[in-house]
Motif scaffolding. Sequence first.
Motif: not given
Length: 452
Positions: A105-130
Amino acid sequence: MSGAAASGRAPHDGRTGVIRFGLVTVLVGLGAGVAGTALALLLHLVQHTAYGYRSGSFLAGVEAAAPWRRVAMMALGGVVAGVGWWALYRYGRPLVSIRAAVASPRPRMPVLSTLWHGLLQIVTVGLGSPLGREVAPREVAALIATEITERTAVTARQRQVLIASAAGGGLAAVYDVPLGATVFTLEVLLASWAVGAVLPAVVVAALATLISWLALPDEPVYHLPQLAGGGSLIVWSVLVGPVIGLCAYVFSRAATAARDRAPRGKALLVTAPVAFVLIGLLAVPYPQLLGNGKAPAEIAFLAEPGFGLVAMLLLLRVLVVVLALGAGAAGGLLTPSLANGALLGVLAGAAWLLWWPGDPLTSYAVVGAGAFLAAAQRMPLTAVVLILEFTDAPRELVVPVLIAVSGAVAVRWVCDRSGLGWRGTGRAGGGGAVRGGGAGPGVVGGKSDAET
């Protein structure tokens, strides 16, 4: 007690409440579109920079790159993955999955951790992660919706619907699949088809897609030749659907087991670079292995490759996905599952055409992709709509896809309930459906959205 009452706000009924909810829905749709578009552009930038090409497909760029460059970029990706996720788990706040955010009812996704997690996924996939790129835009879009709804007077149920709709909007923006994203929101995240859920899901997906058109092309992900489907394909779909369902179950079980065993401490600094270098070495003879699986899917859909190459790519794609997950990398399994199904469809279709020729081999790849995706991710309706939007397939393929999906999902359902199921911790982060799962040390909220 409602979320609005618990937070000290009076619920807003009537015309004012409807107008307010509509305006917030528009804001969420715009935010999801910006998030998905920005992450898609970042992915393209990383791919072009890493492999030194300016135009054309990622596969063409990787094939044109020198073998040493493939290994070097994967080594870099391994370092980024190892250091990045180790730092996140060591210093960041615990990730909150989309599932947990939707349910709270009161969700709190951590801003910096969530953004960092998303950026890591995009950068590693761009470099070739399967692994797949689709989780990151869903997470970031859900984060944006969480922040918007926290600052507006919406009810707890409206907040739940908007966060789920935002996750679907991120998917719509990055893949140009507004209808598939809407069905994903309703079938997978909300498990509801009520009007109060359908309308926001539709609006957010449509707005997110419109925003993406400002910077990304409005076209299907895969451009197929002229296709047809006849009696041969229909009979094949009846027979092969259960087989694909069993294969998808085995793949999902292997991926979940690898994710659950993945390190979260200093071991990540070793396992990720080693795994990514091994994948880079495999990419020297097989450049199609790099990236989220779009390259082998394109080969299955367009090239009508040799039986030996398809079999090798299927085997190696399963291997590299499990290897990357087991090493601690995070990402989705949507496109990897689709690619596996397309390759499996080519193998089974080529064998079938020796006995009953007629329909083009690409049609078998499309049907196989849809069935594998549906069973692996346990989202039959979403998979049907996505494979049709991804490929712009003709109407003749709708019935074969539905038949194969039915058989595949039925077998997956039997496997999950026959004592062959498993319990995954889903520690990689993300957010699955509102149902099921157990939390691990790296994520709050249960089953990882990397599975879907």
